[in-house]
Design an enzyme around this catalytic site. Structure first.
Site, PDB file in Angstrom:
ATOM      1  NE  ARG A 231      56.286  28.439  32.239  1.00 12.14           N
ATOM      2  CZ  ARG A 231      56.266  29.914  32.451  1.00 12.14           C
ATOM      3  NH1 ARG A 231      56.655  30.771  31.289  1.00 12.14           N
ATOM      4  NH2 ARG A 231      55.956  30.213  33.496  1.00 12.14           N
ATOM      5  CD  GLU A 260      63.388  28.555  30.329  1.00 15.39           C
ATOM      6  OE1 GLU A 260      63.875  29.616  29.909  1.00 15.39           O
ATOM      7  OE2 GLU A 260      62.093  28.084  30.207  1.00 15.39           O
ATOM      8  CG  HIS A 300      61.686  32.713  30.884  1.00 10.58           C
ATOM      9  ND1 HIS A 300      61.451  31.318  31.126  1.00 10.58           N
ATOM     10  CD2 HIS A 300      60.802  33.311  30.974  1.00 10.58           C
ATOM     11  CE1 HIS A 300      60.048  31.403  31.326  1.00 10.58           C
ATOM     12  NE2 HIS A 300      59.645  32.549  31.172  1.00 10.58           N
TER      13      HIS A 300
HETATM   14  P1  NAI Z   1      46.008  33.044  29.761  1.00  6.90           P
HETATM   15  O1  NAI Z   1      45.487  32.056  30.899  1.00  6.90           O
HETATM   16  O2  NAI Z   1      45.352  34.480  29.629  1.00  6.90           O
HETATM   17  O3  NAI Z   1      45.727  32.263  28.364  1.00  6.90           O
HETATM   18  C1  NAI Z   1      46.009  31.074  27.972  1.00  6.90           C
HETATM   19  C2  NAI Z   1      45.149  30.529  26.887  1.00  6.90           C
HETATM   20  O4  NAI Z   1      45.708  29.288  26.599  1.00  6.90           O
HETATM   21  C3  NAI Z   1      43.553  30.620  27.285  1.00  6.90           C
HETATM   22  O5  NAI Z   1      42.739  31.241  26.597  1.00  6.90           O
HETATM   23  C4  NAI Z   1      43.403  29.011  27.223  1.00  6.90           C
HETATM   24  O6  NAI Z   1      41.992  28.484  26.808  1.00  6.90           O
HETATM   25  C5  NAI Z   1      44.325  28.606  26.197  1.00  6.90           C
HETATM   26  N1  NAI Z   1      44.831  27.148  26.357  1.00  6.90           N
HETATM   27  C6  NAI Z   1      44.674  26.310  27.390  1.00  6.90           C
HETATM   28  N2  NAI Z   1      45.140  25.085  26.802  1.00  6.90           N
HETATM   29  C7  NAI Z   1      45.022  25.080  25.704  1.00  6.90           C
HETATM   30  C8  NAI Z   1      45.374  24.161  24.539  1.00  6.90           C
HETATM   31  N3  NAI Z   1      45.603  22.803  24.803  1.00  6.90           N
HETATM   32  N4  NAI Z   1      45.579  24.557  23.408  1.00  6.90           N
HETATM   33  C9  NAI Z   1      45.305  26.007  23.028  1.00  6.90           C
HETATM   34  N5  NAI Z   1      45.122  26.788  23.958  1.00  6.90           N
HETATM   35  C10 NAI Z   1      45.040  26.450  25.389  1.00  6.90           C
HETATM   36  O7  NAI Z   1      47.406  33.085  29.644  1.00  6.90           O
HETATM   37  P2  NAI Z   1      48.667  34.273  29.305  1.00  6.90           P
HETATM   38  O8  NAI Z   1      48.650  35.396  30.315  1.00  6.90           O
HETATM   39  O9  NAI Z   1      48.116  34.762  28.000  1.00  6.90           O
HETATM   40  O10 NAI Z   1      50.011  33.523  29.262  1.00  6.90           O
HETATM   41  C11 NAI Z   1      49.951  32.456  28.309  1.00  6.90           C
HETATM   42  C12 NAI Z   1      51.451  31.874  28.635  1.00  6.90           C
HETATM   43  O11 NAI Z   1      52.405  32.464  28.584  1.00  6.90           O
HETATM   44  C13 NAI Z   1      51.413  31.389  30.321  1.00  6.90           C
HETATM   45  O12 NAI Z   1      51.067  30.119  30.360  1.00  6.90           O
HETATM   46  C14 NAI Z   1      52.978  31.146  30.493  1.00  6.90           C
HETATM   47  O13 NAI Z   1      53.415  30.246  30.226  1.00  6.90           O
HETATM   48  C15 NAI Z   1      53.508  32.153  29.313  1.00  6.90           C
HETATM   49  N6  NAI Z   1      54.381  33.549  29.984  1.00  6.90           N
HETATM   50  C16 NAI Z   1      55.648  33.567  29.547  1.00  6.90           C
HETATM   51  C17 NAI Z   1      56.337  34.774  30.159  1.00  6.90           C
HETATM   52  C18 NAI Z   1      57.636  35.188  29.547  1.00  6.90           C
HETATM   53  O14 NAI Z   1      58.231  35.749  30.149  1.00  6.90           O
HETATM   54  N7  NAI Z   1      58.235  34.193  28.389  1.00  6.90           N
HETATM   55  C19 NAI Z   1      55.661  35.666  30.659  1.00  6.90           C
HETATM   56  C20 NAI Z   1      54.172  35.395  31.050  1.00  6.90           C
HETATM   57  C21 NAI Z   1      53.641  34.248  30.657  1.00  6.90           C
END
Ligand code: NAI
Length: 333
Positions: A231, A260, A300
């Site tokens: 993000r 965004e 994005h």
């Molecule tokens: P997820 O929920 O599986 O993993 C997120 C990880 O971040 C978790 O392990 C969590 O413990 C960790 N986390 C939370 N707060 C944190 C912090 N302060 N510092 C370090 N780690 C922290 O989520 P997933 O599916 O891996 O997605 C990650 C991010 O990718 C989403 O939040 C979303 O914003 C973004 N995303 C972007 C897409 C795109 O098209 N560019 C598509 C899908 C997701």
């Protein structure tokens, strides 16, 4: 069971029809609202995306409804308390694109490490010279992965394939996975200091707003690359611009930018409703980053693969079938 599907594109309707042949299907254009609910009055289930705001009043108009399948990860468009009261089960699609976003992450890394955009631009103009196009190997370099959830873990698996060293930071450590995949957790500052490439995969919230900022960007290893497919708000844009100018960060690959608009769910970006609310181009135009020669920006688009979108539909179908067999999965309420 009779199911009403809302907010589908034509190809999605075809896919659902092919894969739910034995069911009574109703395709209703647009969102599920108090007005359109009448068209689904006799349905036992409804499948919707995030533009259908399902509140108590909508539920009251659907007396036979027992199940809502939202074709999204987020579900705050549904009043789950009211649904529970009405004994309506709600399921979601918890993940659909971990490899998709991880692959895009490496598309950005490789585009920068091998100067792909610049090279392609040059040959397009008939220029086959190599000057200024020398890249660098990923093998042996250290990648720092911030957030080791679904996407971050997949990035680590790919990085291992490139024989990279991996350090990671997460507020919740997955020690068994670290052992299995052969990576180490580090504290935040030492990840910044050690990594040749830093890649962000954590959620955006109050705690992660400007995670990389003016105060800590100076700790980044000189000459590192920054990749953000999570993000825009995770990175303070001014700090990144300054770091690019003074050479702390030599290159950045960004699929997301600050300002965004309020994106909850990636598939929103494909919706006509989203375009009405938000003009990405104007906002992107304001960014100096767009014109920076060591920055590559994609709109994005990391989630946007054919397979990922099909996975949303196939998981929705699995959710519906599981509910019918009285063994519901991915329940959020
Ligand atoms: P997820 O929920 O599986 O993993 C997120 C990880 O971040 C978790 O392990 C969590 O413990 C960790 N986390 C939370 N707060 C944190 C912090 N302060 N510092 C370090 N780690 C922290 O989520 P997933 O599916 O891996 O997605 C990650 C991010 O990718 C989403 O939040 C979303 O914003 C973004 N995303 C972007 C897409 C795109 O098209 N560019 C598509 C899908 C997701």
């Amino acid at each position: 069971m009779k199911i009403a599907f809302f907010e589908l594109e034509e190809w999605e309707k075809d896919y659902i029809q092919q894969n739910l042949k034995e069911w009574q299907l109703e395709f209703i254009d647009g969102t599920l609202t108090r007005e359109t609910a009448a068209k689904a009055k006799y349905c036992d289930a409804a499948a919707v995306f995030i533009y259908s705001k399902i509140d108590k009043a909508v539920l009251e108009k659907l007396p036979k409804l027992k199940f809502i399948a939202t074709m999204s990860t987020g579900y705050d468009h549904i009043d789950v308390v009211a649904a529970k009261k009405r004994k309506v089960t709600v399921s979601n699609v918890p993940t659909y694109g971990e490899n998709t976003v991880a692959e895009h992450t490496f598309a950005l890394i490789l585009a920068l490490s091998r100067k792909i955009a610049e090279s392609a631009e040059r040959t397009r103009h008939g220029d086959f010279t190599l000057e200024g196009l020398r890249g660098f190997d990923l093998k042996g370099k250290t990648i720092g992965v911030i957030g080791t959830g679904h996407i971050g873990m997949h990035v680590i698996r790919i990085a291992k394939g490139f024989e990279m060293n991996v350090v990671a930071f997460d507020v919740k450590k997955e020690l068994a996975a670290a052992k299995k995949l052969g990576f180490k957790y580090a504290d935040f500052d030492s990840l910044l200091q050690k990594s040749d490439i830093i890649t962000l995969h954590c959620p955006y919230n109050k705690a992660t707003h400007h995670l990389i900022n003016n105060g800590n960007i100076g700790k980044v290893k000189k000459g590192a690359m920054l990749i953000n497919t999570a993000r825009g708000g995770l990175v303070e844009t001014r700090a990144l611009l300054r770091a690019l100018d003074n050479g702390t960060i030599v290159a950045a690959g960004l699929d997301v930018l600050e300002e965004e608009c309020n994106i909850k769910e990636e598939k929103q970006l494909l919706s006509k409703d989203f375009e009405k609310e938000c003009d990405l181009k104007t906002m992107l135009g304001n960014h100096m980053l767009l014109n920076h020669k060591n920055v590559i920006i994609t709109p994005h688009n990391a989630f946007n693969s054919k397979e990922a979108l099909v996975r949303i539909l196939s998981m929705t179908i699995e959710n519906i079938k599981a509910f019918e067999k009285k063994k519901p999965i991915n329940i959020v309420s």
